[in-house]
Design a protein around this motif. Structure first.
Motif, PDB file in Angstrom:
ATOM      1  N   VAL A 154       0.866  -1.185   0.000  1.00 45.68           N
ATOM      2  CA  VAL A 154       0.000   0.000   0.000  1.00 45.68           C
ATOM      3  C   VAL A 154       0.898   1.228   0.000  1.00 45.68           C
ATOM      4  O   VAL A 154       1.737   1.380   0.890  1.00 45.68           O
ATOM      5  CB  VAL A 154      -0.934   0.029   1.227  1.00 45.68           C
ATOM      6  CG1 VAL A 154      -1.742   1.334   1.259  1.00 45.68           C
ATOM      7  CG2 VAL A 154      -1.871  -1.167   1.225  1.00 45.68           C
ATOM      8  N   VAL A 161      -3.096   0.329  -3.878  1.00 44.53           N
ATOM      9  CA  VAL A 161      -2.747  -1.042  -3.506  1.00 44.53           C
ATOM     10  C   VAL A 161      -2.103  -1.707  -4.714  1.00 44.53           C
ATOM     11  O   VAL A 161      -2.729  -1.847  -5.764  1.00 44.53           O
ATOM     12  CB  VAL A 161      -3.991  -1.837  -3.059  1.00 44.53           C
ATOM     13  CG1 VAL A 161      -3.607  -3.270  -2.704  1.00 44.53           C
ATOM     14  CG2 VAL A 161      -4.659  -1.145  -1.867  1.00 44.53           C
ATOM     15  N   ALA A 183       5.068  -4.053   3.619  1.00 45.84           N
ATOM     16  CA  ALA A 183       3.657  -4.110   4.016  1.00 45.84           C
ATOM     17  C   ALA A 183       3.370  -3.241   5.231  1.00 45.84           C
ATOM     18  O   ALA A 183       2.401  -3.482   5.961  1.00 45.84           O
ATOM     19  CB  ALA A 183       3.255  -5.551   4.293  1.00 45.84           C
ATOM     20  N   ALA A 186      -0.005  -1.971   5.314  1.00 52.34           N
ATOM     21  CA  ALA A 186      -1.013  -2.993   5.018  1.00 52.34           C
ATOM     22  C   ALA A 186      -1.305  -3.938   6.173  1.00 52.34           C
ATOM     23  O   ALA A 186      -2.448  -4.368   6.344  1.00 52.34           O
ATOM     24  CB  ALA A 186      -0.574  -3.812   3.800  1.00 52.34           C
ATOM     25  N   ALA A 299      -6.600  -7.789  -1.150  1.00 54.12           N
ATOM     26  CA  ALA A 299      -5.347  -7.405  -1.810  1.00 54.12           C
ATOM     27  C   ALA A 299      -5.215  -8.049  -3.181  1.00 54.12           C
ATOM     28  O   ALA A 299      -4.133  -8.205  -3.698  1.00 54.12           O
ATOM     29  CB  ALA A 299      -4.162  -7.806  -0.935  1.00 54.12           C
ATOM     30  N   ALA A 306      -6.552   1.635  -1.005  1.00 54.45           N
ATOM     31  CA  ALA A 306      -6.805   1.293   0.396  1.00 54.45           C
ATOM     32  C   ALA A 306      -7.909   2.178   0.966  1.00 54.45           C
ATOM     33  O   ALA A 306      -8.068   3.333   0.559  1.00 54.45           O
ATOM     34  CB  ALA A 306      -5.526   1.453   1.207  1.00 54.45           C
TER      35      ALA A 306
END
Length: 406
Positions: A154, A161, A183, A186, A299, A306
């Protein structure tokens, strides 16, 4: 866990989050009662070592991986540096080519710039106007000399994303090429399962999801060897020496467990708030929403964005001026990544997305929590935005004012 400081409405959660009260309570107990060095052989040391083991197991359960695949670090920046540099130094005999995108966090981008100076050949894959990587360009860039691909899941500035699962599939038949996923934005917000994403390495940071600052994690796939960056007592499986920060690690495990458990509610509430913020921003023709895609709690699938980040551009206006104007209206927002928000220059991310230098100077990131009421928060933001625009551009008016929603 809504944060207000001196009655300011905090909307900079992508920079850092307030600590969850349960995390604070847990860390306080650990600091008070479990102060032994985990490497010590006496009872207090064994108790601390058991806390580390349980924390590793808790995080591994959340990421659906093995406990021994989790390594503890001081945060996202160290995790990214350690993953990238540890991988390329250990495996440089395989090749000298490494790939990343043009919009990575500075802890990845600057690491690649440094490796380029050290003789590695770097490909910076371009992105679309919406902030998504060009998969065809990535595929075309791969060669027999490619030893690492590093991408964020993200984007910390835009919220786009990236199709990391598709990249993982692309790389699955290339055992010489390692795949690192940043990540940090995320974990706890989108499903993050390294094995399903095809990740060899994956990074996270506690303070992005209600945990303490100064602690992070690095997932290292079983069997993968990295060059150690810190030498000494051999902690963290001989990879990162140094006495472990037990209270912070326990706090991170608690925060990740809580966030993953509330992930579905997070996606639903932040998506609703995002809709209200986008609606408010869209009333002003001089503002331009940045990035696009389907708002997602998953995802996988097409271009996605996001639910917890909204970004817009005010061409001709400096983002620093906008940040201070919002603060005067009682709202904390951000110019860009907190790591570079004090630098008065065009956003590297916006430039890579095709925005002009003037546009890239006027970007604003708004990020928020699932604990903030979607209707009330969006309305407060709309009122503040109206005042900010009126003050900075008195002749401007929204394209269609709406009454206060209840």
């Amino acid at each position: 866990m809504e944060a207000r400081f001196n009655k300011l409405l905090y909307m900079d959660y992508a920079a850092t989050t307030p600590m969850h009260p349960d995390v604070i309570d847990t860390m306080t107990q650990v600091m008070r009662d479990h102060y032994g060095n985990p490497s010590s052989l006496h009872r207090l040391g064994v108790e601390s070592e058991m806390l580390l083991r349980r924390s590793r197991e808790t995080i591994a359960e959340a990421l659906r991986c093995r406990p021994e695949e989790i390594r503890f670090t001081s945060g996202g920046t160290e995790s990214n540096n350690a993953a990238i540099r540890g991988a390329v130094y250990k495996h440089r005999h395989r090749g000298q080519h490494i790939i990343t995108s043009a919009i990575e966090h500075s802890s990845v981008h600057e690491t690649f710039c440094q490796l380029e100076k050290e003789g590695f050949h770097v490909t910076y894959v371009p992105v679309s106007r919406t902030g998504h990587i060009d998969l065809d360009a990535l595929s075309a860039a791969l060669s027999d000399d490619t030893i690492l691909v590093s991408l964020m899941m993200v984007n910390n500035e835009m919220g786009s994303v990236q199709p990391v699962q598709a990249v993982g599939e692309l790389l699955r038949g290339r055992p010489k090429t390692l795949f690192h996923i940043d990540a940090v934005q995320a974990v706890g917000k989108l499903p993050v399962i390294p094995s399903e994403l095809g990740a060899d390495l994956l990074t996270g940071a506690a303070h992005k999801l209600g945990g303490p600052k100064g602690v992070g994690l690095l997932y290292v796939r079983s069997g993968l060897e990295l060059e150690p960056l810190l030498f000494g007592g051999g902690q963290e499986f001989g990879w990162r020496s140094g006495t472990e920060n037990v209270p912070a690690i326990v706090g991170m495990a608690k925060a990740i467990r809580l966030a993953v458990g509330q992930q579905a509610a997070f996606a639903e509430r932040t998506a609703a708030l995002r809709t209200g913020l986008v609606e408010a921003i869209s009333q002003f023709p001089q503002l331009r929403l940045s990035g696009s895609g389907t708002v997602t709690g998953e995802a996988t699938g097409g271009e996605q964005i996001a639910p917890h980040i909204v970004h817009f551009v005010y061409p001709g206006m400096k983002s620093e001026v906008l940040v201070h104007a919002f603060e005067q209206q009682g709202i904390c927002v951000s110019a860009r990544s907190a790591c570079s928000s004090s630098v008065e220059k065009p956003s590297r991310v916006l430039l890579a997305m095709g925005y002009s230098a003037e546009e890239a100077l006027g970007g604003i990131r708004v990020s928020y929590s699932a604990d903030q009421d979607p209707l009330d928060t969006a309305e407060k933001f709309r009122m503040a935005l109206t005042e900010v625009i009126a003050r900075l551009s008195p002749q401007a008016a929204p394209s269609g004012r709406r009454g206060r929603r209840r």
